[in-house]
Write a protein that holds these residues in place. Structure first.
Motif, PDB file in Angstrom:
ATOM      1  N   ALA A  37       0.823  -1.120  -0.231  1.00 39.79           N
ATOM      2  CA  ALA A  37      -0.110   0.029   0.051  1.00 39.79           C
ATOM      3  C   ALA A  37       0.747   1.368   0.097  1.00 39.79           C
ATOM      4  N   ALA A  38       2.074   1.265   0.473  1.00 41.31           N
ATOM      5  CA  ALA A  38       2.943   2.266   0.760  1.00 41.31           C
ATOM      6  C   ALA A  38       3.611   2.624  -0.568  1.00 41.31           C
ATOM      7  N   LYS A  39       3.675   1.339  -1.369  1.00 44.30           N
ATOM      8  CA  LYS A  39       4.313   1.421  -2.756  1.00 44.30           C
ATOM      9  C   LYS A  39       3.104   2.156  -3.705  1.00 44.30           C
ATOM     10  N   VAL A  40       1.891   1.645  -3.477  1.00 40.64           N
ATOM     11  CA  VAL A  40       0.914   2.243  -4.506  1.00 40.64           C
ATOM     12  C   VAL A  40       0.739   3.632  -4.174  1.00 40.64           C
ATOM     13  N   LEU A  41       0.904   4.221  -2.754  1.00 44.77           N
ATOM     14  CA  LEU A  41       0.474   5.432  -2.538  1.00 44.77           C
ATOM     15  C   LEU A  41       1.687   6.512  -2.542  1.00 44.77           C
ATOM     16  N   ASP A  42       2.712   5.777  -2.710  1.00 43.68           N
ATOM     17  CA  ASP A  42       4.053   6.400  -2.714  1.00 43.68           C
ATOM     18  C   ASP A  42       4.273   7.245  -1.503  1.00 43.68           C
ATOM     19  N   ILE A  43       4.072   6.621  -0.243  1.00 44.38           N
ATOM     20  CA  ILE A  43       4.204   7.165   1.043  1.00 44.38           C
ATOM     21  C   ILE A  43       5.145   6.220   1.980  1.00 44.38           C
ATOM     22  N   PRO A  44       5.298   6.542   3.059  1.00 46.61           N
ATOM     23  CA  PRO A  44       6.333   5.648   4.087  1.00 46.61           C
ATOM     24  C   PRO A  44       5.377   4.564   4.604  1.00 46.61           C
ATOM     25  N   VAL A  45       5.855   3.480   4.808  1.00 51.59           N
ATOM     26  CA  VAL A  45       5.003   2.467   5.668  1.00 51.59           C
ATOM     27  C   VAL A  45       4.419   2.915   6.855  1.00 51.59           C
ATOM     28  N   GLY A  46       5.064   3.877   7.750  1.00 48.33           N
ATOM     29  CA  GLY A  46       4.689   4.322   9.014  1.00 48.33           C
ATOM     30  C   GLY A  46       3.433   5.204   8.756  1.00 48.33           C
ATOM     31  N   THR A  47       3.409   6.106   7.550  1.00 47.40           N
ATOM     32  CA  THR A  47       2.313   6.767   7.246  1.00 47.40           C
ATOM     33  C   THR A  47       0.873   5.954   6.672  1.00 47.40           C
ATOM     34  N   VAL A  48       1.340   4.898   6.032  1.00 46.73           N
ATOM     35  CA  VAL A  48       0.099   3.891   5.877  1.00 46.73           C
ATOM     36  C   VAL A  48      -0.521   3.532   7.249  1.00 46.73           C
ATOM     37  N   MET A  49       0.425   3.020   8.116  1.00 47.47           N
ATOM     38  CA  MET A  49      -0.058   2.562   9.495  1.00 47.47           C
ATOM     39  C   MET A  49      -0.878   3.826   9.939  1.00 47.47           C
ATOM     40  N   SER A  50      -0.141   5.021  10.414  1.00 48.75           N
ATOM     41  CA  SER A  50      -1.096   5.780  10.832  1.00 48.75           C
ATOM     42  C   SER A  50      -2.292   6.227  10.185  1.00 48.75           C
ATOM     43  N   ARG A  51      -2.439   6.356   8.998  1.00 48.59           N
ATOM     44  CA  ARG A  51      -3.374   6.829   8.372  1.00 48.59           C
ATOM     45  C   ARG A  51      -4.544   5.803   8.132  1.00 48.59           C
ATOM     46  N   LEU A  52      -4.195   4.604   8.293  1.00 47.32           N
ATOM     47  CA  LEU A  52      -5.063   3.494   8.617  1.00 47.32           C
ATOM     48  C   LEU A  52      -5.842   3.484   9.787  1.00 47.32           C
ATOM     49  N   SER A  53      -4.892   3.713  10.968  1.00 46.87           N
ATOM     50  CA  SER A  53      -5.446   3.830  12.387  1.00 46.87           C
ATOM     51  C   SER A  53      -6.272   4.887  12.487  1.00 46.87           C
ATOM     52  N   ARG A  54      -6.086   6.035  11.726  1.00 48.36           N
ATOM     53  CA  ARG A  54      -7.222   7.127  11.982  1.00 48.36           C
ATOM     54  C   ARG A  54      -8.180   6.992  11.312  1.00 48.36           C
ATOM     55  N   ALA A  55      -8.160   6.199   9.983  1.00 48.14           N
ATOM     56  CA  ALA A  55      -9.450   6.058   9.076  1.00 48.14           C
ATOM     57  C   ALA A  55     -10.328   4.958   9.612  1.00 48.14           C
TER      58      ALA A  55
END
Length: 176
Positions: free
Chosen positions: A131-149
């Motif tokens: 997902a981080a590759k798809v969105l071109d963001i760091p893995v930590g950002t994926v985890m925090s956005r997922l948690s907030r979502a």
């Protein structure tokens, strides 16, 4: 060409699902997937020796973002003469459809970045790294956005919908 077909064809249903959840229109989603596949075919030589699935989802996501930007700047256009009147309004056939629509509406209230992460990880079952590759963001950002979502969607689902409150009728006594 055969190698490409073998790798891409099984991913088309997942691409269609993701596109439909992003644009919420079957025809537009199919067009988006077609554009994605056209771009993948024309740029097959540019792919890295990584995961074809995440590469295709990246293409689809980027095309959708471009489409959102274009439509935001020019607004939506609905050719009324070319549409059937049943497409403009639809009565709920059953409670399940109402709940499903309520979840989709509340999902649509999430910010686009949180929505994309939630759909990729929870619906399309991509790993955090993919997902981080798809969105071109760091893995930590994926985890925090997922948690907030997830947290925000849970709050939205626990809150009664606006339409539900409008359906409540108060009963008054005849003596008042």
């Amino acid at each position: 060409m055969q190698d490409m077909l073998v790798q891409v064809e099984p991913l088309i249903p997942a691409l269609r699902r993701y596109a439909r959840s992003l644009v919420r229109d079957r025809v537009a989603a199919d067009d988006l997937v077609q554009d994605c596949l056209e771009r993948a075919v024309s740029r097959w030589y540019q792919r890295r020796d990584g995961n074809v699935r995440s590469w295709l989802f990246s293409i689809l996501h980027n095309l959708a973002v471009d489409q959102f930007r274009r439509s935001a700047s020019r607004g939506s256009h609905v050719p009324i003469d070319e549409r059937d009147e049943n497409e403009f309004g639809e009565a709920a056939a059953q409670e399940q459809k109402l709940m499903y629509q309520d979840v989709l509406n509340k999902l649509a209230k999430l910010p686009r970045d949180q929505q994309a992460v939630l759909l990729l990880v929870a619906v399309e079952d991509l790993s955090y790294a993919d997902a981080a590759k798809v969105l071109d963001i760091p893995v930590g950002t994926v985890m925090s956005r997922l948690s907030r979502a997830r947290e925000r969607l849970q709050q939205e689902l626990e809150r009664p919908s606006i339409g539900a409150a409008g359906n409540i009728v108060s009963i008054r006594s005849a003596r008042e």
